[in-house]
Design a protein around this motif. Structure first.
Motif, PDB file in Angstrom:
ATOM      1  N   TYR A 151      -5.365   9.255  -8.787  1.00 14.59           N
ATOM      2  CA  TYR A 151      -4.303   8.237  -8.738  1.00 14.59           C
ATOM      3  C   TYR A 151      -4.466   7.274  -9.903  1.00 14.59           C
ATOM      4  N   LEU A 211       2.763   4.901  -6.669  1.00 13.48           N
ATOM      5  CA  LEU A 211       3.056   6.058  -7.516  1.00 13.48           C
ATOM      6  C   LEU A 211       3.647   7.194  -6.694  1.00 13.48           C
ATOM      7  N   GLY A 212       3.291   7.231  -5.400  1.00 11.93           N
ATOM      8  CA  GLY A 212       3.831   8.264  -4.524  1.00 11.93           C
ATOM      9  C   GLY A 212       5.349   8.251  -4.512  1.00 11.93           C
ATOM     10  N   SER A 233       0.831  -1.200   0.000  1.00 12.46           N
ATOM     11  CA  SER A 233       0.000   0.000   0.000  1.00 12.46           C
ATOM     12  C   SER A 233       0.870   1.256   0.000  1.00 12.46           C
ATOM     13  N   ALA A 234       1.926   1.225   0.812  1.00 13.08           N
ATOM     14  CA  ALA A 234       2.772   2.417   0.937  1.00 13.08           C
ATOM     15  C   ALA A 234       3.567   2.688  -0.344  1.00 13.08           C
ATOM     16  N   PHE A 267       1.017  10.831   2.498  1.00 10.60           N
ATOM     17  CA  PHE A 267       0.599  10.165   1.260  1.00 10.60           C
ATOM     18  C   PHE A 267       1.448   8.919   1.003  1.00 10.60           C
ATOM     19  N   THR A 268       2.765   9.080   1.095  1.00  8.95           N
ATOM     20  CA  THR A 268       3.648   7.982   0.710  1.00  8.95           C
ATOM     21  C   THR A 268       3.577   6.815   1.689  1.00  8.95           C
ATOM     22  N   SER A 284       0.885   6.021   3.240  1.00  6.44           N
ATOM     23  CA  SER A 284      -0.537   5.631   3.295  1.00  6.44           C
ATOM     24  C   SER A 284      -1.148   5.843   4.673  1.00  6.44           C
ATOM     25  N   MET A 287      -5.655   8.212   6.450  1.00  6.80           N
ATOM     26  CA  MET A 287      -6.964   7.986   5.839  1.00  6.80           C
ATOM     27  C   MET A 287      -7.575   6.659   6.233  1.00  6.80           C
TER      28      MET A 287
HETATM   29  N1  PHE Z   1       1.075   5.382  -0.424  1.00  3.27           N
HETATM   30  C1  PHE Z   1       0.586   5.294  -1.767  1.00  3.27           C
HETATM   31  C2  PHE Z   1       1.699   5.729  -2.701  1.00  3.27           C
HETATM   32  O1  PHE Z   1       2.697   6.242  -2.265  1.00  3.27           O
HETATM   33  C3  PHE Z   1      -0.665   6.091  -1.996  1.00  3.27           C
HETATM   34  C4  PHE Z   1      -1.714   5.909  -0.937  1.00  3.27           C
HETATM   35  C5  PHE Z   1      -2.085   6.979  -0.143  1.00  3.27           C
HETATM   36  C6  PHE Z   1      -2.279   4.658  -0.722  1.00  3.27           C
HETATM   37  C7  PHE Z   1      -3.008   6.814   0.881  1.00  3.27           C
HETATM   38  C8  PHE Z   1      -3.218   4.474   0.301  1.00  3.27           C
HETATM   39  C9  PHE Z   1      -3.552   5.562   1.100  1.00  3.27           C
HETATM   40  O2  PHE Z   1       1.591   5.608  -3.893  1.00  3.27           O
END
Ligand code: PHE
Length: 465
Positions: free
Chosen positions: A106, A26-27, A22-23, A227-228, A230, A233
Motif C-alpha cells: 500500500y 487507495l482502495g 480508514s475506509a 479491503f475497501t 477496512s 483485519m
Molecule cells: N480501506 C483502505 C482503502 O480502501 C485500505 C485498508 C484495508 C485500510 C484494510 C485498513 C485496513 O484504501
C-alpha cells in the motif's frame, strides 16, 4: 470496566470520520477503478455492491461491536472475550498479519502518489500531451530506487503520526480532509460529465457486461469489499474500542459504508469517461489513475493546481488508511508483548518498510521476480495484494462473523446493537442482521472461496465460467 489509559473519540462524529478515513483510501480511487477495468466493468461492480451490502456491512457492525465489547485490539480482544488460550486468537493473528502485508505494498502505491504530487507541482503537467504523460508513469514506476525512497518517505510520515497516538490526529485530519476529497470528486465529476466519452464510460461502469468476468472475479469483488471497508483485519475493531457505551454502531457503520461506496463509484465515473475520451485502455492495471488524471487535467486552465490538489488529497486519503493499518499491527506488540508505543511503532513500521521493498522493485522492473511471474503469473506486488485482500481478509472476516453471531451471548449482542440507536432498536433489523451474519456471510465466503479454487469444476458440478 473502562481502562483509564485508553482514549475515546473526541466527538460523536469522531469515530465516523476516523473510520471513514480508514475506509476511504487507495482502495477507492486507485484499486477499485483498475480492478473494475480488468474485470470488464458493470457486472463486477454489481457483484461488488452485493458483497458490500450482504457481507461487508454486516461484518463491519460485528467488528466494531467486538471492539467496543472488549475494549482491546484484535488479538487481545479475542482473548478477553473467549479466554486466554482460545483458538479464536488465531482470527486476530490473521488480521495482524494481513495488516503487515497490506501496508507493505500500500505504501509503495502511496509513494507513487507522493511522487506525483511533487511532479505535478513542478508544472510539468500543464499542457503536456497524453503520450508524454503515459510515458511518465513508466518512468516513475520503473525507477526502483526512486520507488523505494518514496515508499520509505510515506512510511516515515505514517510512523511519525502513529507514534503520537492516533485518535486526536486522525480525527482532526479526517474532519478537514474527507469533505475536501468529496468536493474534489464532485468537481472532477462535473468535468468528466462534459467529456465526449462520458456515456461510454458510464455504461462501462453500470452496464452488465460479461466479457473479462471470470471465476476469479467474484472472489476479487468479495476481497475488495473487505479491503475497501477496512474490515477483516481488526482496524474497525480497534477503532470501535475507542467508542463510548452509547454510541450508535449501526448508523455509524451504514454511514461509513455509504461514504466509501460513493467515493469508489465517483472515482470510476471520473476515470472511465477519461479513458474512453482519450482512447486509453480500461484494463490498464495499477497505472490507471496515475495516467488518466494528469492526462485529463492537463487540458484545464490551472492544471498544476488541480493536479497538485488531487494527488495531495490522494496522499492524505492513503495516509488515514495507512495509519489504521499500522495502528493495528503495532498495538499487537503494545497490548500482547508489553512494548511501549515508541518502540513498537518504529519496529513494526521498519519491518513493513523492508517487506515493501520486493513490491517496490517488482512493480518497477520486469526482471526482478520475472521467474516468479512466469511460474505463478504474479510478481511480489500482485501476490501480496492477492493473498491479503482475497484470502486473509475474508478468512479473518469469516472468523469475526462466526464469533459475533454464534459465540457472543445473545444478551450482550442485543445491548450492543441497540445502544444509542433508534435503528438498532428495531427488532426486525436486529434479527435480519443476525441471520445474515449467522448464515449468509459464512456460506457466501466459503462458496466463493471454493469457487475460486475451482473445487466445483473439479467435482464436475459446474462448467467453466
Ligand atoms: N480501506 C483502505 C482503502 O480502501 C485500505 C485498508 C484495508 C485500510 C484494510 C485498513 C485496513 O484504501
Amino acid at each position: 470496566m473502562a481502562d483509564e489509559r485508553r482514549g475515546e473519540w473526541g466527538s460523536r462524529v469522531g469515530f465516523i470520520l476516523a473510520a471513514a478515513g480508514s475506509a476511504v483510501g487507495l482502495g477507492n480511487v486507485w484499486k477499485f477503478p483498475y480492478i473494475t477495468g480488468e474485470n470488464g466493468g458493470g457486472l463486477f461492480v454489481l457483484i461488488y455492491l452485493v458483497c458490500i451490502l450482504a457481507v461487508g456491512l454486516p461484518i463491519m457492525i460485528a467488528e466494531v461491536m467486538l471492539g467496543r465489547m472488549s475494549q482491546r485490539s484484535p488479538v487481545s480482544a479475542f482473548k478477553q472475550l473467549a479466554g486466554d488460550k482460545s483458538l479464536w486468537r488465531g482470527v486476530g493473528w490473521i488480521g495482524v498479519l494481513a495488516g503487515f502485508v497490506i501496508l507493505s505494498y500500500y505504501s509503495v502505491v502511496a509513494g507513487w502518489a507522493l511522487e506525483y504530487t511533487v511532479f505535478s507541482a513542478s508544472g510539468a503537467i500543464e499542457g503536456a500531451d497524453p503520450a508524454a504523460l503515459t510515458q511518465r508513469f513508466g518512468q516513475v514506476a520503473g525507477n526502483g530506487s526512486g520507488a523505494i525512497l518514496w515508499h520509505v518517505a510515506f512510511m516515515a510520515i505514517t510512523i511519525a503520526i502513529v507514534i503520537g497516538g492516533v485518535q486526536k490526529g486522525v480525527e482532526i485530519a479526517a474532519r478537514v480532509l474527507m469533505p475536501l476529497l468529496l468536493l474534489m470528486f464532485i468537481a472532477l465529476l462535473i468535468f468528466a460529465s462534459q467529456l465526449e466519452g462520458f456515456g461510454e464510460g458510464a455504461s462501462f461502469v453500470f452496464g452488465l457486461h460479461t466479457d473479462n468476468f471470470g471465476p476469479g472475479s467474484v472472489l476479487e469483488a468479495l476481497g475488495h469489499s473487505f479491503f475497501t471497508l477496512s474490515v477483516g483485519m481488526g482496524a474497525m475493531l480497534t477503532y470501535g474500542s475507542y467508542l463510548k457505551k452509547d454510541d450508535d454502531i449501526v448508523v455509524a457503520s451504514v454511514a461509513i459504508t455509504v461514504i466509501d461506496t460513493l467515493v469508489a463509484l465517483m472515482a470510476c465515473l471520473v476515470l472511465f469517461p477519461i479513458t474512453f475520451t482519450y482512447g486509453m485502455e480500461p484494463a490498464a492495471g495499477p497505472s490507471l489513475v496515475f495516467q488518466n488524471i494528469p492526462i485529463a487535467l492537463a487540458q484545464l486552465p490551472g492544471s498544476t493546481i488541480w493536479a497538485v490538489t488531487f494527488f495531495l488529497l490522494l496522499v492524505f486519503a492513503a495516509l488515514t488508511s495507512a495509519i489504521s493499518l499500522l495502528e493495528v499491527t503495532a498495538s499487537y506488540f503494545i497490548d500482547e508483548l508489553g512494548w511501549s508505543r515508541s518502540v513498537a511503532v518504529p519496529v513494526t513500521g521498519g519491518a513493513i518498510i523492508l517487506l515493501g521493498i520486493p513490491s517496490a522493485l517488482a512493480a518497477s522492473s520486469h526482471t526482478f521476480g520475472a521467474g516468479m511471474e512466469a511460474a505463478i503469473g504474479m510478481n511480489w506486488f500482485d501476490l501480496f495484494d492477492y493473498v491479503s485482500s482475497n484470502w486473509m481478509l475474508p478468512l479473518c472476516g469469516l472468523g469475526i462473523s462466526l464469533f459475533a453471531a454464534w459465540r457472543v451471548g445473545e444478551q450482550a449482542r442485543r445491548v450492543q446493537f441497540a445502544a444509542g440507536s433508534t435503528l438498532g432498536k428495531i427488532e426486525g433489523l436486529y434479527v435480519a442482521w443476525l441471520q445474515v451474519l449467522r448464515f449468509v456471510v459464512p456460506i457466501a465466503i466459503v462458496l466463493i472461496m471454493l469457487h475460486a479454487l475451482k473445487v466445483f469444476e473439479l467435482l464436475g458440478l459446474t462448467g467453466a465460467t
